[in-house]
Design an enzyme around this catalytic site. Structure first.
Site, mmCIF file in Angstrom:
data_model
loop_
_atom_site.group_PDB
_atom_site.id
_atom_site.type_symbol
_atom_site.label_atom_id
_atom_site.label_comp_id
_atom_site.label_asym_id
_atom_site.label_seq_id
_atom_site.Cartn_x
_atom_site.Cartn_y
_atom_site.Cartn_z
ATOM 1 N N SER A 10 0.548 -1.669 0.507
ATOM 2 C CA SER A 10 -0.019 0.010 -0.053
ATOM 3 C C SER A 10 0.802 1.198 -0.046
ATOM 4 O O SER A 10 1.886 1.368 1.066
ATOM 5 C CB SER A 10 -0.922 -0.042 1.366
ATOM 6 O OG SER A 10 -1.426 1.187 1.134
ATOM 7 N N HIS A 35 -0.959 -1.219 -4.494
ATOM 8 C CA HIS A 35 -2.373 -1.329 -4.272
ATOM 9 C C HIS A 35 -2.201 0.271 -3.898
ATOM 10 O O HIS A 35 -1.644 0.798 -3.395
ATOM 11 C CB HIS A 35 -2.349 -1.944 -2.252
ATOM 12 C CG HIS A 35 -3.119 -1.863 -1.757
ATOM 13 N ND1 HIS A 35 -4.940 -2.727 -2.289
ATOM 14 C CD2 HIS A 35 -4.346 -1.578 -0.857
ATOM 15 C CE1 HIS A 35 -5.987 -2.614 -1.646
ATOM 16 N NE2 HIS A 35 -4.869 -1.560 -0.649
ATOM 17 N N ASP A 37 -4.588 2.961 -2.974
ATOM 18 C CA ASP A 37 -5.459 3.526 -1.925
ATOM 19 C C ASP A 37 -6.379 4.701 -2.488
ATOM 20 O O ASP A 37 -5.489 6.074 -2.673
ATOM 21 C CB ASP A 37 -5.226 3.352 -0.356
ATOM 22 C CG ASP A 37 -5.405 1.845 0.178
ATOM 23 O OD1 ASP A 37 -6.605 1.407 -0.071
ATOM 24 O OD2 ASP A 37 -4.677 2.406 0.600
ATOM 25 N N MET A 39 -9.160 7.500 -1.451
ATOM 26 C CA MET A 39 -10.372 7.985 -0.114
ATOM 27 C C MET A 39 -11.071 9.651 -0.891
ATOM 28 O O MET A 39 -9.920 9.978 -1.399
ATOM 29 C CB MET A 39 -9.272 7.879 0.971
ATOM 30 C CG MET A 39 -8.101 6.831 1.458
ATOM 31 S SD MET A 39 -7.606 6.946 2.854
ATOM 32 C CE MET A 39 -6.507 5.505 3.157
ATOM 33 N N HIS A 69 -8.151 0.495 -4.469
ATOM 34 C CA HIS A 69 -9.242 0.179 -3.686
ATOM 35 C C HIS A 69 -10.065 1.797 -3.512
ATOM 36 O O HIS A 69 -9.572 2.640 -3.340
ATOM 37 C CB HIS A 69 -8.132 -0.012 -2.479
ATOM 38 C CG HIS A 69 -9.102 0.128 -1.291
ATOM 39 N ND1 HIS A 69 -8.724 -0.417 0.430
ATOM 40 C CD2 HIS A 69 -10.394 -0.603 -1.087
ATOM 41 C CE1 HIS A 69 -10.136 -0.406 1.231
ATOM 42 N NE2 HIS A 69 -10.983 -0.118 0.818
ATOM 43 N N MET A 71 -12.403 3.996 -1.658
ATOM 44 C CA MET A 71 -12.761 4.251 -0.987
ATOM 45 C C MET A 71 -13.988 5.139 -1.105
ATOM 46 O O MET A 71 -13.657 6.573 0.209
ATOM 47 C CB MET A 71 -11.751 4.386 0.600
ATOM 48 C CG MET A 71 -11.625 2.945 1.805
ATOM 49 S SD MET A 71 -10.248 3.430 1.944
ATOM 50 C CE MET A 71 -8.794 3.293 0.839
ATOM 51 N N MET A 141 -11.558 -5.723 4.989
ATOM 52 C CA MET A 141 -11.213 -4.742 6.135
ATOM 53 C C MET A 141 -10.490 -5.649 7.874
ATOM 54 O O MET A 141 -11.724 -5.382 7.971
ATOM 55 C CB MET A 141 -11.676 -3.812 5.828
ATOM 56 C CG MET A 141 -12.018 -2.924 4.949
ATOM 57 S SD MET A 141 -10.306 -1.686 4.070
ATOM 58 C CE MET A 141 -9.431 -1.034 5.563
ATOM 59 N N GLY A 146 -9.238 3.783 6.184
ATOM 60 C CA GLY A 146 -9.039 5.110 6.578
ATOM 61 C C GLY A 146 -7.216 6.239 6.570
ATOM 62 O O GLY A 146 -6.910 6.537 6.106
ATOM 63 N N PHE A 147 -6.271 4.733 7.353
ATOM 64 C CA PHE A 147 -5.432 5.720 7.713
ATOM 65 C C PHE A 147 -4.551 4.273 7.755
ATOM 66 O O PHE A 147 -4.770 2.923 7.944
ATOM 67 C CB PHE A 147 -5.335 6.043 9.407
ATOM 68 C CG PHE A 147 -6.059 7.219 8.651
ATOM 69 C CD1 PHE A 147 -5.334 8.545 8.814
ATOM 70 C CD2 PHE A 147 -7.001 7.419 9.996
ATOM 71 C CE1 PHE A 147 -6.075 9.846 8.561
ATOM 72 C CE2 PHE A 147 -8.746 8.187 9.000
ATOM 73 C CZ PHE A 147 -7.666 9.425 8.533
ATOM 74 N N GLY A 148 -3.373 3.936 7.443
ATOM 75 C CA GLY A 148 -2.383 3.162 7.109
ATOM 76 C C GLY A 148 -2.421 2.958 8.903
ATOM 77 O O GLY A 148 -2.262 4.155 9.963
ATOM 78 N N GLY A 149 -1.408 2.231 9.367
ATOM 79 C CA GLY A 149 -0.604 1.635 10.751
ATOM 80 C C GLY A 149 -1.572 1.377 11.532
ATOM 81 O O GLY A 149 -1.014 1.960 13.134
ATOM 82 N N ASP A 179 -6.820 -6.080 4.653
ATOM 83 C CA ASP A 179 -6.375 -4.973 4.254
ATOM 84 C C ASP A 179 -6.726 -4.337 5.224
ATOM 85 O O ASP A 179 -7.208 -3.914 5.760
ATOM 86 C CB ASP A 179 -7.117 -4.236 3.596
ATOM 87 C CG ASP A 179 -6.501 -2.720 2.664
ATOM 88 O OD1 ASP A 179 -5.852 -2.739 3.855
ATOM 89 O OD2 ASP A 179 -7.592 -2.191 2.341
ATOM 90 N N GLY A 180 -4.985 -4.535 6.455
ATOM 91 C CA GLY A 180 -5.413 -3.230 6.943
ATOM 92 C C GLY A 180 -4.313 -4.200 8.850
ATOM 93 O O GLY A 180 -5.167 -4.863 8.936
ATOM 94 N N GLY A 181 -3.507 -3.894 9.401
ATOM 95 C CA GLY A 181 -2.736 -4.074 9.953
ATOM 96 C C GLY A 181 -1.675 -5.595 9.787
ATOM 97 O O GLY A 181 -1.433 -6.341 10.373
ATOM 98 N N GLY A 201 1.397 -2.460 4.342
ATOM 99 C CA GLY A 201 1.384 -0.651 4.050
ATOM 100 C C GLY A 201 3.177 -0.149 5.404
ATOM 101 O O GLY A 201 4.386 -0.667 4.538
ATOM 102 N N SER A 202 2.648 0.141 6.216
ATOM 103 C CA SER A 202 3.353 -0.057 6.965
ATOM 104 C C SER A 202 4.637 -0.994 7.152
ATOM 105 O O SER A 202 5.791 -1.090 8.119
ATOM 106 C CB SER A 202 3.364 0.519 8.243
ATOM 107 O OG SER A 202 1.751 -0.452 8.855
HETATM 108 C C1 DX5 Z 1 -6.407 1.944 4.776
HETATM 109 C C2 DX5 Z 1 -6.282 0.834 3.719
HETATM 110 C C3 DX5 Z 1 -5.194 0.581 3.591
HETATM 111 C C4 DX5 Z 1 -3.580 1.127 4.752
HETATM 112 C C5 DX5 Z 1 -3.398 0.053 5.166
HETATM 113 O O1 DX5 Z 1 -7.580 2.424 4.584
HETATM 114 O O2 DX5 Z 1 -7.276 0.880 2.635
HETATM 115 O O3 DX5 Z 1 -4.612 -0.188 2.404
HETATM 116 O O4 DX5 Z 1 -2.624 1.606 3.744
HETATM 117 O O5 DX5 Z 1 -1.998 -0.027 6.105
HETATM 118 P P1 DX5 Z 1 -0.781 -0.550 6.969
HETATM 119 O O6 DX5 Z 1 -0.912 -2.394 6.255
HETATM 120 O O7 DX5 Z 1 -0.022 -0.335 7.470
HETATM 121 O O8 DX5 Z 1 -1.971 -0.651 7.857
HETATM 122 ZN ZN ZN Z 2 -6.633 -0.216 1.040
#
Ligand code: DX5
Ligand code: ZN
Length: 225
Positions: A10, A35, A37, A39, A69, A71, A141, A146-149, A179-181, A201-202
């Site tokens: 991501s 990936h 994103d 938003m 993706h 959103m 999800m 909304g956010f990474g990390g 997707d996420g964490g 992502g992170s």
């Molecule tokens: C969150 C995004 C993800 C995000 C994942 O809304 O859809 O794609 O970048 O980031 P990590 O892998 O850091 O949770």
């Molecule tokens: Zn995503």
């Protein structure tokens, strides 16, 4: 038949001032999918990447698989068409964003992309039963978008298992993306539940050495899954 595992990096966690360099390094390190994103400050409280940036990424990486993706709320024909024409290989959207889920999944395929539906942590998966023949993948999800990390929400793994069970009941083999964490500490549980595409992502772009980051994820996947 066992499904192949894929890593979808991501770019939300990449260095945006050096995006090309970061994507290039991640692809060299054998990231499988970019990936992307999108938003809109409406479906989620954040604003990211438009079709202009996607076009630039596509022209720099002509052979890459790019997973868009969305959103975005509402979803409409123009948004899907813009991202498809800008170079998406896969497009997913959230069912809450339109009453025309079936129609827009079909449109994504008509435009030559793989079609996916993205399910928020609180969204039940039952609608998938009526959509299998329109779907190439399901994005679950594992955090609120909304956010990474963020930290993975454990109950979302039950959803992954439910999606897998629903697909099996209908004799469908489908790619399931989480997707996420996703991190070395969570990836094996995702795979055990049935996921085979891992958004990172992170756990990828947030790390110094992408080869080491992917090796750690692979190790966790193979040792514990
Ligand atoms: C969150 C995004 C993800 C995000 C994942 O809304 O859809 O794609 O970048 O980031 P990590 O892998 O850091 O949770
Ligand atoms: Zn995503």
């Amino acid at each position: 038949m066992a499904k192949r595992f894929y890593y979808a990096g991501s770019i939300l966690s990449a260095d945006l001032m050096d995006l090309g360099r970061d994507i290039d390094a991640a692809l060299q390190a054998k990231m499988d999918i970019i990936h992307f994103d999108v938003m809109d400050y409406h479906f989620v409280q954040n604003l990211t990447f438009g079709p202009g940036l996607l076009k630039a990424v596509r022209s720099r990486f002509p052979d890459a698989i790019i997973d868009v993706h969305l959103m975005v709320d509402p979803i409409n024909e123009k948004i899907i068409t813009d991202y498809a024409q800008a170079g998406a290989s896969m497009i997913s959207f959230h069912p809450e964003a339109t009453p025309h889920v079936d129609r827009y999944l079909s449109l994504i395929r008509e435009l030559g992309c793989k079609a996916g539906l993205a399910l928020n942590p609180g969204t039940p998966p039952q609608l998938l039963r009526y959509l299998w023949d329109r779907l190439d993948f399901v994005l679950v999800m594992t955090v609120n978008p909304g956010f990474g990390g963020q930290k993975m929400i454990p109950a979302t793994l039950t959803k992954v298992a439910d999606v897998q069970a629903l697909a099996r009941e209908s004799n469908v083999i489908i790619d399931i993306e989480v997707d996420g964490g996703v991190a070395p500490s969570t990836i094996a549980a995702c795979a055990q539940a049935g996921a085979n595409i891992f958004v990172v992502g992170s756990a990828l772009f947030g790390q110094k050495d992408y080869e080491v980051a992917l090796a750690e994820l692979n190790y966790a996947l193979k040792e514990k899954a």
